[in-house]
Design a protein around this motif. Structure first.
Motif, PDB file in Angstrom:
ATOM      1  N   LEU A 141       0.832  -1.201   0.000  1.00  0.00           N
ATOM      2  CA  LEU A 141       0.000   0.000   0.000  1.00  0.00           C
ATOM      3  C   LEU A 141       0.871   1.257   0.000  1.00  0.00           C
ATOM      4  CD1 LEU A 141      -3.176   0.587   0.360  1.00  0.00           C
ATOM      5  CD2 LEU A 141      -2.545   1.209   2.699  1.00  0.00           C
ATOM      6  N   ASP A 142       1.894   1.257   0.842  1.00  0.00           N
ATOM      7  CA  ASP A 142       2.784   2.420   0.933  1.00  0.00           C
ATOM      8  C   ASP A 142       3.575   2.636  -0.350  1.00  0.00           C
ATOM      9  OD1 ASP A 142       1.993   2.912   3.515  1.00  0.00           O
ATOM     10  OD2 ASP A 142       3.671   1.843   4.430  1.00  0.00           O
ATOM     11  N   GLY A 143       3.922   1.541  -1.027  1.00  0.00           N
ATOM     12  CA  GLY A 143       4.791   1.669  -2.189  1.00  0.00           C
ATOM     13  C   GLY A 143       4.087   1.717  -3.521  1.00  0.00           C
ATOM     14  N   ALA A 144       2.769   1.603  -3.529  1.00  0.00           N
ATOM     15  CA  ALA A 144       2.038   1.541  -4.801  1.00  0.00           C
ATOM     16  C   ALA A 144       2.144   2.851  -5.570  1.00  0.00           C
ATOM     17  CB  ALA A 144       0.572   1.203  -4.551  1.00  0.00           C
ATOM     18  N   GLY A 145       2.590   2.748  -6.828  1.00  0.00           N
ATOM     19  CA  GLY A 145       2.658   3.924  -7.684  1.00  0.00           C
ATOM     20  C   GLY A 145       1.584   3.943  -8.752  1.00  0.00           C
ATOM     21  N   ASP A 146       0.972   2.817  -8.980  1.00  0.00           N
ATOM     22  CA  ASP A 146      -0.097   2.685  -9.967  1.00  0.00           C
ATOM     23  C   ASP A 146      -1.436   2.816  -9.236  1.00  0.00           C
ATOM     24  OD1 ASP A 146      -2.158   1.569 -11.587  1.00  0.00           O
ATOM     25  OD2 ASP A 146      -0.679   0.421 -12.735  1.00  0.00           O
ATOM     26  N   PRO A 147      -2.258   3.805  -9.570  1.00  0.00           N
ATOM     27  CA  PRO A 147      -3.521   3.999  -8.857  1.00  0.00           C
ATOM     28  C   PRO A 147      -4.483   2.815  -8.986  1.00  0.00           C
ATOM     29  CG  PRO A 147      -3.407   5.416 -10.799  1.00  0.00           C
ATOM     30  CD  PRO A 147      -2.049   4.837 -10.611  1.00  0.00           C
ATOM     31  N   CYS A 191     -15.140  -1.144  11.817  1.00  0.00           N
ATOM     32  CA  CYS A 191     -15.794  -1.331  10.528  1.00  0.00           C
ATOM     33  C   CYS A 191     -15.995   0.004   9.818  1.00  0.00           C
ATOM     34  CB  CYS A 191     -17.131  -2.039  10.729  1.00  0.00           C
ATOM     35  SG  CYS A 191     -17.997  -2.426   9.197  1.00  0.00           S
ATOM     36  N   ARG A 192     -16.472   0.990  10.556  1.00  0.00           N
ATOM     37  CA  ARG A 192     -16.703   2.316   9.971  1.00  0.00           C
ATOM     38  C   ARG A 192     -15.389   2.926   9.463  1.00  0.00           C
ATOM     39  NH1 ARG A 192     -16.514   7.654  11.063  1.00  0.00           N
ATOM     40  NH2 ARG A 192     -15.342   7.245  12.973  1.00  0.00           N
ATOM     41  N   GLU A 193     -14.335   2.845  10.274  1.00  0.00           N
ATOM     42  CA  GLU A 193     -13.045   3.437   9.885  1.00  0.00           C
ATOM     43  C   GLU A 193     -12.435   2.701   8.697  1.00  0.00           C
ATOM     44  OE1 GLU A 193     -10.555   3.512  13.282  1.00  0.00           O
ATOM     45  OE2 GLU A 193     -11.742   5.029  14.346  1.00  0.00           O
ATOM     46  N   LEU A 194     -12.610   1.381   8.675  1.00  0.00           N
ATOM     47  CA  LEU A 194     -12.077   0.587   7.567  1.00  0.00           C
ATOM     48  C   LEU A 194     -12.771   0.946   6.255  1.00  0.00           C
ATOM     49  CD1 LEU A 194      -9.978  -1.681   7.294  1.00  0.00           C
ATOM     50  CD2 LEU A 194     -11.828  -3.334   7.608  1.00  0.00           C
ATOM     51  N   LEU A 195     -14.076   1.098   6.293  1.00  0.00           N
ATOM     52  CA  LEU A 195     -14.811   1.481   5.091  1.00  0.00           C
ATOM     53  C   LEU A 195     -14.457   2.885   4.635  1.00  0.00           C
ATOM     54  CD1 LEU A 195     -18.308  -0.006   5.974  1.00  0.00           C
ATOM     55  CD2 LEU A 195     -16.831  -0.729   4.096  1.00  0.00           C
ATOM     56  N   LEU A 196     -14.328   3.818   5.573  1.00  0.00           N
ATOM     57  CA  LEU A 196     -13.934   5.183   5.219  1.00  0.00           C
ATOM     58  C   LEU A 196     -12.546   5.190   4.584  1.00  0.00           C
ATOM     59  CD1 LEU A 196     -15.197   7.230   8.319  1.00  0.00           C
ATOM     60  CD2 LEU A 196     -16.087   7.331   5.976  1.00  0.00           C
ATOM     61  N   GLY A 197     -11.638   4.406   5.164  1.00  0.00           N
ATOM     62  CA  GLY A 197     -10.292   4.344   4.607  1.00  0.00           C
ATOM     63  C   GLY A 197     -10.280   3.785   3.197  1.00  0.00           C
ATOM     64  N   TYR A 198     -11.060   2.737   2.978  1.00  0.00           N
ATOM     65  CA  TYR A 198     -11.116   2.148   1.637  1.00  0.00           C
ATOM     66  C   TYR A 198     -11.713   3.134   0.632  1.00  0.00           C
ATOM     67  CZ  TYR A 198     -12.234  -1.031  -2.168  1.00  0.00           C
ATOM     68  OH  TYR A 198     -12.327  -1.620  -3.410  1.00  0.00           O
ATOM     69  N   GLY A 211      -4.331   2.789   5.744  1.00  0.00           N
ATOM     70  CA  GLY A 211      -3.085   2.304   6.322  1.00  0.00           C
ATOM     71  C   GLY A 211      -3.057   2.467   7.828  1.00  0.00           C
ATOM     72  N   ARG A 212      -3.602   3.564   8.324  1.00  0.00           N
ATOM     73  CA  ARG A 212      -3.609   3.789   9.776  1.00  0.00           C
ATOM     74  C   ARG A 212      -4.503   2.786  10.494  1.00  0.00           C
ATOM     75  NH1 ARG A 212      -3.416   9.358   8.183  1.00  0.00           N
ATOM     76  NH2 ARG A 212      -5.694   9.550   8.282  1.00  0.00           N
ATOM     77  N   VAL A 213      -5.667   2.507   9.922  1.00  0.00           N
ATOM     78  CA  VAL A 213      -6.563   1.535  10.543  1.00  0.00           C
ATOM     79  C   VAL A 213      -5.909   0.160  10.572  1.00  0.00           C
ATOM     80  CG1 VAL A 213      -8.817   0.412  10.425  1.00  0.00           C
ATOM     81  CG2 VAL A 213      -8.595   2.797   9.741  1.00  0.00           C
ATOM     82  N   ALA A 214      -5.346  -0.246   9.440  1.00  0.00           N
ATOM     83  CA  ALA A 214      -4.717  -1.560   9.356  1.00  0.00           C
ATOM     84  C   ALA A 214      -3.536  -1.664  10.324  1.00  0.00           C
ATOM     85  CB  ALA A 214      -4.255  -1.830   7.929  1.00  0.00           C
ATOM     86  N   ALA A 215      -2.739  -0.610  10.408  1.00  0.00           N
ATOM     87  CA  ALA A 215      -1.577  -0.627  11.307  1.00  0.00           C
ATOM     88  C   ALA A 215      -2.007  -0.715  12.760  1.00  0.00           C
ATOM     89  CB  ALA A 215      -0.726   0.617  11.076  1.00  0.00           C
ATOM     90  N   ALA A 216      -3.101  -0.046  13.116  1.00  0.00           N
ATOM     91  CA  ALA A 216      -3.586  -0.097  14.498  1.00  0.00           C
ATOM     92  C   ALA A 216      -4.065  -1.506  14.854  1.00  0.00           C
ATOM     93  CB  ALA A 216      -4.723   0.904  14.690  1.00  0.00           C
ATOM     94  N   VAL A 217      -4.770  -2.163  13.929  1.00  0.00           N
ATOM     95  CA  VAL A 217      -5.208  -3.534  14.164  1.00  0.00           C
ATOM     96  C   VAL A 217      -4.001  -4.459  14.294  1.00  0.00           C
ATOM     97  CG1 VAL A 217      -6.380  -5.511  13.115  1.00  0.00           C
ATOM     98  CG2 VAL A 217      -7.456  -3.246  13.070  1.00  0.00           C
ATOM     99  N   LEU A 218      -3.026  -4.265  13.429  1.00  0.00           N
ATOM    100  CA  LEU A 218      -1.824  -5.092  13.460  1.00  0.00           C
ATOM    101  C   LEU A 218      -1.067  -4.907  14.772  1.00  0.00           C
ATOM    102  CD1 LEU A 218      -0.092  -7.069  11.869  1.00  0.00           C
ATOM    103  CD2 LEU A 218       0.973  -5.116  10.708  1.00  0.00           C
TER     104      LEU A 218
END
Length: 239
Positions: A141-147, A191-198, A211-218
């Motif tokens: 996710l951090d390194g993706a250059g192609d949208p 769930c709400r934060e994950l959907l907003l992030g997506y 990325g922030r939501v995923a990192a917090a869960v991790l």
């Protein structure tokens, strides 16, 4: 449209000797849509069960899951080991349509008890596998250059995070719309934060909120895991 009537008519017409039948899925959960099918588990004494078939009555698709008592138990055990059991959910959250010898009520009650007990807990190795997957996806996710690639990475990451939240909390995982429903019930704020992030990824090309939501869960399950991760070949593997 009466889903119970349609499901019962299909069972009585197609399976006059059935021991029992249970209607499950969206039809009895209050979440039925205009395109929902009817999920019906049918218990037979023997062959041709087990098998799965889709039929139709009055323009309504009906998905039949035909089992013997033995095949039902085998499928339920396999699904439980995978921590995702559509069969137990259909039976335990469903409506008994037909019950000639008490087996239908027993199957319904057993499924409810197994659902309440929850899936097997994550082993240490399973948790490491999921931490490794999330770490790898976050790096992508951090390194993706192609949208366009970013959208696909975000989709996989969202699913992986949702599954980990459920499993770490002792909940059943699922797929598609049922994954959302189970996550929303278990952890509505995540769930709400994950959907907003997506949605930020899809609509604005911004991966940071997801990325922030995923990192917090991790972080909540032990943090990132990459260097040092190792797994042998599956049991029974031969070169």
């Amino acid at each position: 449209m009466d889903p119970v009537r349609i499901a019962r008519e299909v069972v009585e017409t197609r399976f006059p000797a059935a021991r029992a039948a249970i209607l499950g899925g969206s039809a009895v959960s209050g979440r039925r849509t205009s395109t929902s099918d009817l999920d019906v588990v049918v218990f037979l004494d023997g062959p041709p069960a087990p098998y799965r078939e889709t039929t139709e009555l009055d323009g309504v698709p009906v998905e039949l899951f035909c089992h013997t008592a033995e095949s039902y138990e085998d499928f339920a055990d396999r699904e439980t080991a995978d921590r995702r059991s559509p069969l137990l959910h259909m039976c335990g959250e469903g409506v008994v349509l037909l019950d000639r010898d008490g087996f239908g009520q027993r199957a319904w009650a057993d499924a409810r008890a197994r659902l309440r007990a929850g899936p097997p807990p994550l082993s240490a190795a399973d948790l490491e596998d999921r931490r490794y997957l999330l770490t790898d996806l976050l790096d992508d996710l951090d390194g993706a250059g192609d949208p366009d690639e970013l959208v696909f990475i975000a989709d996989r990451l969202m699913t992986a995070v949702a599954e980990l939240v459920l499993l770490a909390g002792g909940r059943w995982r699922s797929h598609g719309k049922w994954l959302l429903r189970r996550l929303r019930e278990a952890e509505p704020e995540i769930c709400r934060e994950l959907l907003l992030g997506y949605r930020q990824v899809v609509c604005a090309g911004d991966p940071a909120p997801l990325g922030r939501v995923a990192a917090a869960v991790l972080d909540g399950v032990g943090g990132r895991l990459l260097v040092g991760y190792r797994r042998g070949a599956p049991a029974g593997f031969r070169r």
